[in-house]
Design a protein around this motif. Structure first.
Motif, PDB file in Angstrom:
ATOM      1  N   LYS A   1      -1.346  -6.869  -3.431  1.00  0.00           N
ATOM      2  CA  LYS A   1      -2.427  -6.893  -2.517  1.00  0.00           C
ATOM      3  C   LYS A   1      -1.961  -5.745  -1.598  1.00  0.00           C
ATOM      4  O   LYS A   1      -1.339  -6.002  -0.490  1.00  0.00           O
ATOM      5  CB  LYS A   1      -2.398  -8.315  -1.740  1.00  0.00           C
ATOM      6  CG  LYS A   1      -3.733  -8.122  -0.946  1.00  0.00           C
ATOM      7  CD  LYS A   1      -3.689  -9.596  -0.053  1.00  0.00           C
ATOM      8  CE  LYS A   1      -4.220 -10.646  -0.982  1.00  0.00           C
ATOM      9  NZ  LYS A   1      -4.365 -11.789  -0.231  1.00  0.00           N
ATOM     10  N   PRO A   2      -2.927  -4.590  -1.733  1.00  0.00           N
ATOM     11  CA  PRO A   2      -2.853  -3.665  -0.613  1.00  0.00           C
ATOM     12  C   PRO A   2      -3.324  -3.906   0.461  1.00  0.00           C
ATOM     13  O   PRO A   2      -4.164  -4.877   0.442  1.00  0.00           O
ATOM     14  CB  PRO A   2      -3.627  -2.485  -1.403  1.00  0.00           C
ATOM     15  CG  PRO A   2      -3.661  -2.700  -2.766  1.00  0.00           C
ATOM     16  CD  PRO A   2      -3.712  -4.169  -2.746  1.00  0.00           C
ATOM     17  N   VAL A   3      -3.360  -3.343   1.548  1.00  0.00           N
ATOM     18  CA  VAL A   3      -3.812  -3.525   2.687  1.00  0.00           C
ATOM     19  C   VAL A   3      -5.217  -3.551   2.972  1.00  0.00           C
ATOM     20  O   VAL A   3      -5.747  -4.297   3.813  1.00  0.00           O
ATOM     21  CB  VAL A   3      -3.178  -2.687   4.084  1.00  0.00           C
ATOM     22  CG1 VAL A   3      -3.720  -1.249   3.904  1.00  0.00           C
ATOM     23  CG2 VAL A   3      -3.162  -3.165   5.477  1.00  0.00           C
TER      24      VAL A   3
ATOM     25  N   SER B   1       0.608  -1.169   0.026  1.00  0.00           N
ATOM     26  CA  SER B   1       0.024  -0.103  -0.058  1.00  0.00           C
ATOM     27  C   SER B   1       0.776   1.307   0.120  1.00  0.00           C
ATOM     28  O   SER B   1       0.573   2.147  -0.692  1.00  0.00           O
ATOM     29  CB  SER B   1      -0.882   0.158   1.230  1.00  0.00           C
ATOM     30  OG  SER B   1      -2.127  -1.025   0.967  1.00  0.00           O
ATOM     31  N   LEU B   2       1.955   1.305   0.678  1.00  0.00           N
ATOM     32  CA  LEU B   2       2.964   2.368   0.824  1.00  0.00           C
ATOM     33  C   LEU B   2       3.518   2.691  -0.509  1.00  0.00           C
ATOM     34  O   LEU B   2       3.418   3.866  -1.014  1.00  0.00           O
ATOM     35  CB  LEU B   2       3.901   1.951   1.822  1.00  0.00           C
ATOM     36  CG  LEU B   2       4.701   3.159   2.210  1.00  0.00           C
ATOM     37  CD1 LEU B   2       4.066   4.504   2.662  1.00  0.00           C
ATOM     38  CD2 LEU B   2       5.955   2.969   3.278  1.00  0.00           C
ATOM     39  N   VAL B   3       4.091   1.797  -1.126  1.00  0.00           N
ATOM     40  CA  VAL B   3       4.545   1.806  -2.452  1.00  0.00           C
ATOM     41  C   VAL B   3       3.482   2.363  -3.647  1.00  0.00           C
ATOM     42  O   VAL B   3       3.704   3.207  -4.401  1.00  0.00           O
ATOM     43  CB  VAL B   3       5.167   0.503  -2.892  1.00  0.00           C
ATOM     44  CG1 VAL B   3       5.643   0.628  -4.552  1.00  0.00           C
ATOM     45  CG2 VAL B   3       6.494   0.054  -2.029  1.00  0.00           C
ATOM     46  N   VAL B   4       2.591   1.700  -3.648  1.00  0.00           N
ATOM     47  CA  VAL B   4       1.299   2.142  -4.604  1.00  0.00           C
ATOM     48  C   VAL B   4       0.927   3.556  -4.402  1.00  0.00           C
ATOM     49  O   VAL B   4       0.750   4.387  -5.214  1.00  0.00           O
ATOM     50  CB  VAL B   4       0.093   1.153  -4.444  1.00  0.00           C
ATOM     51  CG1 VAL B   4      -0.966   1.562  -5.139  1.00  0.00           C
ATOM     52  CG2 VAL B   4       0.609  -0.180  -4.940  1.00  0.00           C
ATOM     53  N   SER B   5       0.705   3.861  -2.798  1.00  0.00           N
ATOM     54  CA  SER B   5       0.197   5.209  -2.637  1.00  0.00           C
ATOM     55  C   SER B   5       1.148   6.316  -3.090  1.00  0.00           C
ATOM     56  O   SER B   5       0.909   7.422  -3.454  1.00  0.00           O
ATOM     57  CB  SER B   5      -0.386   5.329  -1.061  1.00  0.00           C
ATOM     58  OG  SER B   5      -1.266   4.402  -1.026  1.00  0.00           O
TER      59      SER B   5
ATOM     60  N   ALA C   1      -4.196   2.654   9.983  1.00  0.00           N
ATOM     61  CA  ALA C   1      -4.456   3.973  10.020  1.00  0.00           C
ATOM     62  C   ALA C   1      -3.317   4.627  10.413  1.00  0.00           C
ATOM     63  O   ALA C   1      -3.563   5.835  10.287  1.00  0.00           O
ATOM     64  CB  ALA C   1      -5.692   3.901  11.020  1.00  0.00           C
ATOM     65  N   ILE C   2      -2.361   4.246  10.969  1.00  0.00           N
ATOM     66  CA  ILE C   2      -1.299   5.057  11.387  1.00  0.00           C
ATOM     67  C   ILE C   2      -0.634   5.909  10.476  1.00  0.00           C
ATOM     68  O   ILE C   2      -0.475   7.022  10.634  1.00  0.00           O
ATOM     69  CB  ILE C   2      -0.096   4.077  12.082  1.00  0.00           C
ATOM     70  CG1 ILE C   2      -0.654   3.188  13.567  1.00  0.00           C
ATOM     71  CG2 ILE C   2       1.185   4.929  12.472  1.00  0.00           C
ATOM     72  CD1 ILE C   2      -0.018   2.519  14.315  1.00  0.00           C
ATOM     73  N   PRO C   3      -0.402   5.471   9.287  1.00  0.00           N
ATOM     74  CA  PRO C   3       0.472   6.277   8.380  1.00  0.00           C
ATOM     75  C   PRO C   3      -0.211   7.326   7.935  1.00  0.00           C
ATOM     76  O   PRO C   3       0.157   8.501   7.759  1.00  0.00           O
ATOM     77  CB  PRO C   3       0.862   5.391   7.069  1.00  0.00           C
ATOM     78  CG  PRO C   3       0.617   4.042   7.646  1.00  0.00           C
ATOM     79  CD  PRO C   3      -0.107   4.161   8.763  1.00  0.00           C
TER      80      PRO C   3
ATOM     81  N   PHE D   1      -2.664  10.655  -1.512  1.00  0.00           N
ATOM     82  CA  PHE D   1      -2.078   9.565  -0.962  1.00  0.00           C
ATOM     83  C   PHE D   1      -3.248   8.853  -0.339  1.00  0.00           C
ATOM     84  O   PHE D   1      -3.430   7.827  -0.026  1.00  0.00           O
ATOM     85  CB  PHE D   1      -0.978  10.064   0.129  1.00  0.00           C
ATOM     86  CG  PHE D   1      -0.442   8.797   0.953  1.00  0.00           C
ATOM     87  CD1 PHE D   1       0.606   8.121   0.533  1.00  0.00           C
ATOM     88  CD2 PHE D   1      -1.139   8.627   2.275  1.00  0.00           C
ATOM     89  CE1 PHE D   1       1.217   7.106   1.267  1.00  0.00           C
ATOM     90  CE2 PHE D   1      -0.384   7.451   3.066  1.00  0.00           C
ATOM     91  CZ  PHE D   1       0.712   6.797   2.520  1.00  0.00           C
ATOM     92  N   LEU D   2      -3.984   9.814   0.485  1.00  0.00           N
ATOM     93  CA  LEU D   2      -5.283   8.971   1.339  1.00  0.00           C
ATOM     94  C   LEU D   2      -6.020   8.287   0.189  1.00  0.00           C
ATOM     95  O   LEU D   2      -6.799   7.289   0.828  1.00  0.00           O
ATOM     96  CB  LEU D   2      -6.017  10.271   2.083  1.00  0.00           C
ATOM     97  CG  LEU D   2      -5.091  10.918   3.270  1.00  0.00           C
ATOM     98  CD1 LEU D   2      -5.975  11.997   3.836  1.00  0.00           C
ATOM     99  CD2 LEU D   2      -4.852   9.830   4.235  1.00  0.00           C
TER     100      LEU D   2
END
Length: 277
Positions: A225-227, A75-79, A253-255, A205-206
């Motif tokens: 597969k994102p979170v 998810s971080l890489v994709v976002s 939810a933390i990031p 990003f969100l």
């Protein structure tokens, strides 16, 4: 005497407003509290969770991190990739709509807003056939491009409203100094639009971080597969282990929470900056 009576009334109104604000905030934050509370009681069933945790049992977080850590990284890489694509497209488009007197500019801006109202499932189904032909199904690049489309319309409208307020004299002065249009855009316009860029990037990003529809439709394997998709499948596989499920939700939810806290002053400036010329 009248002035003395006004002060207690004003203090009473302020106190009432404060109490009402605290109650509204408590109602809004209660689901987050219950999610964290459940995550700290991994051994309890969903209806057996105590209102207040009696200890810091982090075993649910450990299990969730082991199961969902890879999906969080995906998810971080994709976002982040979606943010780069979104800003690379939206910033020049916003500058063109703000600076150049193009015919039908208002229609274009209105049409950009309309695209935000199209249901995600319609776009996802339309993209799937094209993605199959282009070989973008089950790929990071495909998901980045799809998620970027969620933030591009919002970013164009937001940055355009900010760039319109940039004095034309500043741009003309840069061009008189020998800067071309591209250099003026990169060296002058973008630095002056920093707040709008940060705000647009954060929302992009969100949007990408919380995407579920594209992740579900454009991926048929577990390669990407994102979170959000990971938690969805995690619930089905661990429906009796709500502590781990809630722990995975807290971790996801933390990031977003960290970014919102760090960028809140830029968000306020970016949203209101275009309203003052």
């Amino acid at each position: 005497m009248a002035a003395e009576n006004v002060k207690p009334r004003a203090r009473g109104r302020r106190l009432g407003s404060t109490v009402a604000g605290v109650l509204v905030l408590a109602v809004m934050l209660f689901p987050l509290y219950w999610m964290l509370n459940t995550a700290l009681q991994p051994e309890a069933g969903l209806i057996e969770v105590d209102p207040v945790p009696h200890g810091l049992d982090l075993s649910g977080f450990s299990k969730a991190l082991g199961d969902q850590g890879g999906h969080l990284l995906t998810s971080l890489v994709v976002s982040l990739g979606a943010v780069v694509v979104c800003l690379a497209i939206a910033a020049p488009a916003a500058y063109g709509l703000a600076r150049f007197r193009l015919p039908g500019t208002r229609t274009l801006v209105f049409g950009t807003l309309i695209t935000q109202m199209v249901p995600g499932i319609v776009i996802a189904n339309a993209l799937y056939t094209s993605y199959v032909d282009l070989g973008l199904v089950n790929s990071y690049a495909g998901l980045m491009l799809a998620d970027a489309s969620l933030g591009i319309p919002f970013s164009i409208v937001l940055m355009r409203s900010f760039m319109v307020s940039i004095p034309g004299e500043v741009i003309e002065a840069a061009q008189m100094d020998g800067a071309g249009r591209l250099r003026t855009f990169v060296r002058v316009v973008l630095p002056m639009s920093r707040n709008a860029l940060i705000t647009s990037g954060l929302f992009a990003f969100l949007f990408a971080w919380s995407d579920f529809m594209f992740a579900l439709t454009l991926n048929t394997t577990d390669d990407v597969k994102p979170v959000t998709l990971g938690i969805y499948q995690y619930i089905g596989a661990h429906v009796g282990d709500w502590g781990s499920v809630m722990a995975a939700s807290v971790l996801s939810a933390i990031p977003a929470a960290i970014l919102l806290v760090l960028a809140q002053k830029y968000i306020a400036a970016g949203i209101t900056g275009g309203s003052v010329k």
